[in-house]
Structures are given as structure tokens and as C-alpha cells.
Design a protein around this motif. Structure first.
Motif, short mmCIF file in Angstrom:
data_model
loop_
_atom_site.label_atom_id
_atom_site.label_comp_id
_atom_site.label_asym_id
_atom_site.label_seq_id
_atom_site.Cartn_x
_atom_site.Cartn_y
_atom_site.Cartn_z
N GLY A 1 57.96 -37.96 89.96
CA GLY A 1 58.53 -39.31 90.02
C GLY A 1 58.87 -39.81 88.64
N TYR A 2 59.21 -41.11 88.58
CA TYR A 2 59.54 -41.72 87.30
C TYR A 2 59.10 -43.17 87.27
N TYR A 3 59.06 -43.73 86.05
CA TYR A 3 58.68 -45.13 85.84
C TYR A 3 59.48 -45.68 84.68
N ASN A 4 60.12 -46.83 84.89
CA ASN A 4 60.87 -47.52 83.85
C ASN A 4 60.12 -48.80 83.51
N PRO A 5 59.47 -48.88 82.35
CA PRO A 5 58.68 -50.07 82.01
C PRO A 5 59.51 -51.30 81.70
N ILE A 6 60.78 -51.15 81.39
CA ILE A 6 61.62 -52.29 81.07
C ILE A 6 62.02 -53.04 82.34
N THR A 7 62.48 -52.31 83.35
CA THR A 7 62.89 -52.93 84.61
C THR A 7 61.78 -52.93 85.66
N LYS A 8 60.64 -52.30 85.35
CA LYS A 8 59.49 -52.16 86.26
C LYS A 8 59.86 -51.36 87.51
N GLU A 9 60.90 -50.57 87.43
CA GLU A 9 61.33 -49.74 88.54
C GLU A 9 60.54 -48.43 88.52
N SER A 10 60.10 -48.00 89.69
CA SER A 10 59.37 -46.74 89.75
C SER A 10 59.62 -46.05 91.08
N TYR A 11 59.46 -44.75 91.07
CA TYR A 11 59.57 -43.95 92.28
C TYR A 11 58.58 -42.81 92.16
N PHE A 12 57.69 -42.69 93.15
CA PHE A 12 56.69 -41.63 93.15
C PHE A 12 56.72 -40.89 94.47
N LYS A 13 56.63 -39.58 94.42
CA LYS A 13 56.53 -38.75 95.62
C LYS A 13 55.05 -38.73 96.03
N MET A 14 54.65 -39.70 96.83
CA MET A 14 53.24 -39.90 97.14
C MET A 14 52.62 -38.73 97.91
N ASP A 15 53.40 -38.06 98.77
CA ASP A 15 52.83 -36.93 99.50
C ASP A 15 52.48 -35.78 98.55
N LYS A 16 53.34 -35.50 97.58
CA LYS A 16 53.07 -34.46 96.59
C LYS A 16 51.93 -34.86 95.65
N ILE A 17 51.89 -36.15 95.29
CA ILE A 17 50.83 -36.63 94.40
C ILE A 17 49.48 -36.49 95.09
N ASN A 18 49.41 -36.88 96.35
CA ASN A 18 48.15 -36.74 97.09
C ASN A 18 47.74 -35.28 97.22
N TRP A 19 48.70 -34.38 97.41
CA TRP A 19 48.40 -32.96 97.51
C TRP A 19 47.79 -32.45 96.20
N TRP A 20 48.37 -32.85 95.07
CA TRP A 20 47.84 -32.43 93.77
C TRP A 20 46.46 -33.03 93.52
N LEU A 21 46.26 -34.30 93.90
CA LEU A 21 44.95 -34.93 93.71
C LEU A 21 43.87 -34.22 94.53
N GLU A 22 44.22 -33.76 95.73
CA GLU A 22 43.27 -33.00 96.54
C GLU A 22 42.91 -31.67 95.89
N LYS A 23 43.83 -31.10 95.13
CA LYS A 23 43.58 -29.83 94.44
C LYS A 23 42.75 -30.00 93.17
N GLY A 24 42.47 -31.25 92.77
CA GLY A 24 41.61 -31.48 91.62
C GLY A 24 42.30 -31.91 90.35
N VAL A 25 43.57 -32.26 90.42
CA VAL A 25 44.28 -32.74 89.24
C VAL A 25 43.76 -34.13 88.89
N ILE A 26 43.54 -34.36 87.60
CA ILE A 26 42.97 -35.63 87.13
C ILE A 26 44.08 -36.50 86.57
N PRO A 27 44.29 -37.71 87.11
CA PRO A 27 45.31 -38.60 86.54
C PRO A 27 44.79 -39.30 85.29
N THR A 28 45.68 -39.61 84.37
CA THR A 28 45.31 -40.40 83.20
C THR A 28 45.08 -41.84 83.64
N ASP A 29 44.50 -42.65 82.78
CA ASP A 29 44.23 -44.05 83.12
C ASP A 29 45.51 -44.82 83.44
#
Length: 78
Positions: free
Chosen positions: A37-65
Motif C-alpha cells: 500500500g501507500y500513504y501520503n502524509p500531506i493529503t492524508k490519503e492512504s491505501y492498504f491491502k488489508m488482506d495481505k497485511i493480515n496474512w503477513w502479520l499472521e506469519k510473524g512480521v513485526i510492524p514498526t510503531d
């Protein structure tokens, strides 16, 4: 160790960040394993592929703060 973190794209003074999975030893703008996905801090626009993110989190990937707080905001908005 795999991390879910932001990598910077965009021009000078116009940052745009891509949410990626990569090794924690890789430099910030290094080659990612997968882009989620992506994040634009100026316009606060973001898009995340939540199904893929959840899959990676289940595999043990650690997100930054920062990524963790962005995902919480995205989950609250939907």
C-alpha cells in the motif's frame, strides 16, 4: 527478521511512503519483498491491502510503531 515498514518515494519536500515488507537489515529504500500500500502524509490519503497485511502479520512480521498507528487509523475509518 521481517518488518512491515515505510519506504520513501516522491520528490523533495513532497514525501509519499510505500508500505512494504522487508528484512530489518535492509536500508530504508532497499528492495522490498512485497509492497502492500501507500500513504501520503500531506493529503492524508492512504491505501492498504488489508488482506495481505493480515496474512503477513499472521506469519510473524513485526510492524514498526508508525505503521502500527497508521493501520489503527485505517481500521477505525473503515
Amino acid at each position: 527478521m521481517l518488518k512491515l515498514r515505510l519506504t520513501r518515494i516522491g520528490r523533495k519536500r513532497q514525501p509519499v511512503y510505500r508500505l512494504v515488507v522487508m528484512l530489518n537489515t535492509t536500508r530504508r529504500d532497499g528492495r522490498p519483498i512485497e509492497s502492500l500500500g501507500y500513504y501520503n502524509p500531506i493529503t492524508k490519503e492512504s491505501y492498504f491491502k488489508m488482506d495481505k497485511i493480515n496474512w503477513w502479520l499472521e506469519k510473524g512480521v513485526i510492524p514498526t510503531d508508525t505503521v502500527k498507528s497508521l493501520l489503527k487509523k485505517a481500521a477505525n475509518n473503515n
